[in-house]
Design a protein around this motif. Sequence first.
Motif, mmCIF file in Angstrom:
data_model
loop_
_atom_site.group_PDB
_atom_site.id
_atom_site.type_symbol
_atom_site.label_atom_id
_atom_site.label_comp_id
_atom_site.label_asym_id
_atom_site.label_seq_id
_atom_site.Cartn_x
_atom_site.Cartn_y
_atom_site.Cartn_z
ATOM 1 N N MET A 1 0.844 -1.197 0.000
ATOM 2 C CA MET A 1 0.000 0.000 0.000
ATOM 3 C C MET A 1 0.885 1.255 0.000
ATOM 4 O O MET A 1 1.839 1.353 0.759
ATOM 5 C CB MET A 1 -0.898 0.019 1.236
ATOM 6 C CG MET A 1 -1.735 1.275 1.377
ATOM 7 S SD MET A 1 -2.809 1.213 2.843
ATOM 8 C CE MET A 1 -3.434 2.896 2.841
ATOM 9 N N THR A 2 0.584 2.181 -0.901
ATOM 10 C CA THR A 2 1.309 3.440 -0.951
ATOM 11 C C THR A 2 1.080 4.220 0.333
ATOM 12 O O THR A 2 -0.048 4.295 0.831
ATOM 13 C CB THR A 2 0.835 4.287 -2.145
ATOM 14 O OG1 THR A 2 1.015 3.540 -3.342
ATOM 15 C CG2 THR A 2 1.618 5.588 -2.230
ATOM 16 N N LYS A 3 2.152 4.781 0.862
ATOM 17 C CA LYS A 3 2.015 5.551 2.095
ATOM 18 C C LYS A 3 1.087 6.741 1.864
ATOM 19 O O LYS A 3 1.235 7.493 0.903
ATOM 20 C CB LYS A 3 3.380 6.047 2.565
ATOM 21 C CG LYS A 3 3.313 6.844 3.863
ATOM 22 C CD LYS A 3 4.669 7.397 4.250
ATOM 23 C CE LYS A 3 4.603 8.161 5.568
ATOM 24 N NZ LYS A 3 3.666 9.294 5.528
ATOM 25 N N ARG A 4 0.128 6.890 2.761
ATOM 26 C CA ARG A 4 -0.777 8.026 2.661
ATOM 27 C C ARG A 4 -0.079 9.319 3.042
ATOM 28 O O ARG A 4 0.811 9.340 3.884
ATOM 29 C CB ARG A 4 -1.982 7.818 3.583
ATOM 30 C CG ARG A 4 -2.891 6.694 3.149
ATOM 31 C CD ARG A 4 -4.180 6.721 3.959
ATOM 32 N NE ARG A 4 -3.927 6.536 5.388
ATOM 33 C CZ ARG A 4 -4.787 6.881 6.353
ATOM 34 N NH1 ARG A 4 -5.937 7.457 6.043
ATOM 35 N NH2 ARG A 4 -4.498 6.658 7.616
ATOM 36 N N VAL A 5 -0.514 10.417 2.408
ATOM 37 C CA VAL A 5 -0.054 11.752 2.751
ATOM 38 C C VAL A 5 -1.261 12.530 3.251
ATOM 39 O O VAL A 5 -2.242 12.715 2.519
ATOM 40 C CB VAL A 5 0.569 12.466 1.536
ATOM 41 C CG1 VAL A 5 0.932 13.900 1.889
ATOM 42 C CG2 VAL A 5 1.794 11.701 1.043
ATOM 43 N N LEU A 6 -1.215 12.960 4.505
ATOM 44 C CA LEU A 6 -2.348 13.625 5.138
ATOM 45 C C LEU A 6 -2.017 15.094 5.363
ATOM 46 O O LEU A 6 -1.071 15.422 6.077
ATOM 47 C CB LEU A 6 -2.672 12.949 6.474
ATOM 48 C CG LEU A 6 -2.823 11.420 6.445
ATOM 49 C CD1 LEU A 6 -3.092 10.885 7.841
ATOM 50 C CD2 LEU A 6 -3.930 11.000 5.488
ATOM 51 N N LEU A 7 -2.789 15.965 4.722
ATOM 52 C CA LEU A 7 -2.571 17.405 4.839
ATOM 53 C C LEU A 7 -3.568 17.990 5.827
ATOM 54 O O LEU A 7 -4.786 17.853 5.649
ATOM 55 C CB LEU A 7 -2.744 18.084 3.478
ATOM 56 C CG LEU A 7 -1.928 17.522 2.313
ATOM 57 C CD1 LEU A 7 -2.205 18.337 1.044
ATOM 58 C CD2 LEU A 7 -0.439 17.491 2.625
ATOM 59 N N GLY A 8 -3.077 18.650 6.859
ATOM 60 C CA GLY A 8 -3.945 19.304 7.832
ATOM 61 C C GLY A 8 -4.146 20.762 7.462
ATOM 62 O O GLY A 8 -3.176 21.496 7.266
ATOM 63 N N MET A 9 -5.390 21.181 7.361
ATOM 64 C CA MET A 9 -5.715 22.525 6.916
ATOM 65 C C MET A 9 -6.553 23.258 7.962
ATOM 66 O O MET A 9 -7.660 22.823 8.301
ATOM 67 C CB MET A 9 -6.491 22.463 5.591
ATOM 68 C CG MET A 9 -5.735 21.774 4.459
ATOM 69 S SD MET A 9 -4.226 22.689 4.041
ATOM 70 C CE MET A 9 -3.798 21.944 2.463
ATOM 71 N N LEU A 10 -6.030 24.349 8.479
ATOM 72 C CA LEU A 10 -6.759 25.212 9.405
ATOM 73 C C LEU A 10 -7.608 26.181 8.599
ATOM 74 O O LEU A 10 -7.106 26.867 7.704
ATOM 75 C CB LEU A 10 -5.795 25.966 10.301
ATOM 76 C CG LEU A 10 -5.015 25.106 11.298
ATOM 77 C CD1 LEU A 10 -3.870 25.893 11.905
ATOM 78 C CD2 LEU A 10 -5.937 24.571 12.379
ATOM 79 N N THR A 11 -8.895 26.255 8.944
ATOM 80 C CA THR A 11 -9.882 26.911 8.085
ATOM 81 C C THR A 11 -10.708 27.926 8.856
ATOM 82 O O THR A 11 -11.206 27.614 9.942
ATOM 83 C CB THR A 11 -10.850 25.833 7.524
ATOM 84 O OG1 THR A 11 -10.099 24.751 6.986
ATOM 85 C CG2 THR A 11 -11.769 26.409 6.479
ATOM 86 N N LEU A 221 2.170 20.291 0.012
ATOM 87 C CA LEU A 221 2.644 19.130 -0.759
ATOM 88 C C LEU A 221 4.162 19.065 -0.762
ATOM 89 O O LEU A 221 4.754 17.988 -0.593
ATOM 90 C CB LEU A 221 2.113 19.192 -2.190
ATOM 91 C CG LEU A 221 0.611 18.970 -2.363
ATOM 92 C CD1 LEU A 221 0.205 19.236 -3.808
ATOM 93 C CD2 LEU A 221 0.197 17.561 -1.945
ATOM 94 N N LYS A 222 4.818 20.213 -0.954
ATOM 95 C CA LYS A 222 6.280 20.234 -0.954
ATOM 96 C C LYS A 222 6.827 19.763 0.394
ATOM 97 O O LYS A 222 7.769 18.976 0.450
ATOM 98 C CB LYS A 222 6.789 21.640 -1.272
ATOM 99 C CG LYS A 222 6.689 22.032 -2.731
ATOM 100 C CD LYS A 222 7.216 23.427 -2.975
ATOM 101 C CE LYS A 222 8.709 23.514 -2.824
ATOM 102 N NZ LYS A 222 9.423 22.825 -3.934
ATOM 103 N N MET A 223 6.232 20.244 1.468
ATOM 104 C CA MET A 223 6.706 19.866 2.799
ATOM 105 C C MET A 223 6.469 18.389 3.085
ATOM 106 O O MET A 223 7.204 17.777 3.862
ATOM 107 C CB MET A 223 6.023 20.738 3.861
ATOM 108 C CG MET A 223 6.465 22.188 3.808
ATOM 109 S SD MET A 223 5.579 23.260 4.992
ATOM 110 C CE MET A 223 6.378 22.779 6.530
ATOM 111 N N ALA A 224 5.454 17.819 2.430
ATOM 112 C CA ALA A 224 5.144 16.396 2.618
ATOM 113 C C ALA A 224 5.896 15.510 1.633
ATOM 114 O O ALA A 224 5.715 14.291 1.637
ATOM 115 C CB ALA A 224 3.640 16.174 2.481
ATOM 116 N N GLY A 225 6.715 16.118 0.760
ATOM 117 C CA GLY A 225 7.523 15.344 -0.163
ATOM 118 C C GLY A 225 6.810 14.888 -1.417
ATOM 119 O O GLY A 225 7.240 13.925 -2.069
#
Length: 241
Positions: A1-11, A221-225
């Motif tokens: 399974m491809t590693k998930r990338v989870l982006l946290g967004m303050l809204t 995205l850049k910070m998450a690679g």
Amino acid sequence: MTKRVLLGMLTPSSNTVLEPVTQAMVAGLPEVSAHFGRFKVTEIALSDTALKQFDDTEILRAAELLAHAKVDVISWNGTSSGWLGFESDERLCERITAATGIKANTSMLALNEVLAAKKVKSLGHVSPYLDDVQARVVANYEKLGHACCGDRHLGLQDNFSFSEVTSEQLISMTREVATSKPEAIAVICTNLRAAPLVEKLEAETGIPIYDTIATSVWKSLKMAGVDTTRVTGWGSLFREL
């Protein structure tokens, strides 16, 4: 399974554009998902009441809840440092990371990074804000070396109302700013539906357009690679930087 990338967004709590637009931007990245935390923001003005909405305490509480989802990065999807001063975002990122152990960014610091990388000297502005708020934003960018070259804003204060600005209005405003021939145009507000228009408007005007929803996604995205060139149809930002 491809590693998930989870982006946290303050809204901002009254924002109805950020979430669907962000989800659309990352829709072509199957391993990436965006997760949102809200805190109270209902108006944009320079009054004490309006400014108190951006007290770090409430933002940090929302960030700590996002941290429960083990997100890879946390981004403040707001433009308040445009009138509060960019050091407020720098301080916020430091406090988020200290509280959660998660690296952080903001829409505005990401925009500033882009403008610096592209060596932008003349900047056009598009926003929904009041005259005095817009004047603060323009002044803060001029201090960074980005001279104002074209400015259109709508004089609105209620944050929810920003989401009801039409595509036709945004296209017209951007075209008007483009006539001043700035080196770049910044759309400063994360509750405007401008991001889906950027690709078309860049092709029409020949001017790079940086929307503050897009800058947050790009930096996260850049910070998450994640390779940002995989995000297509959302403007030159994702292809060039």
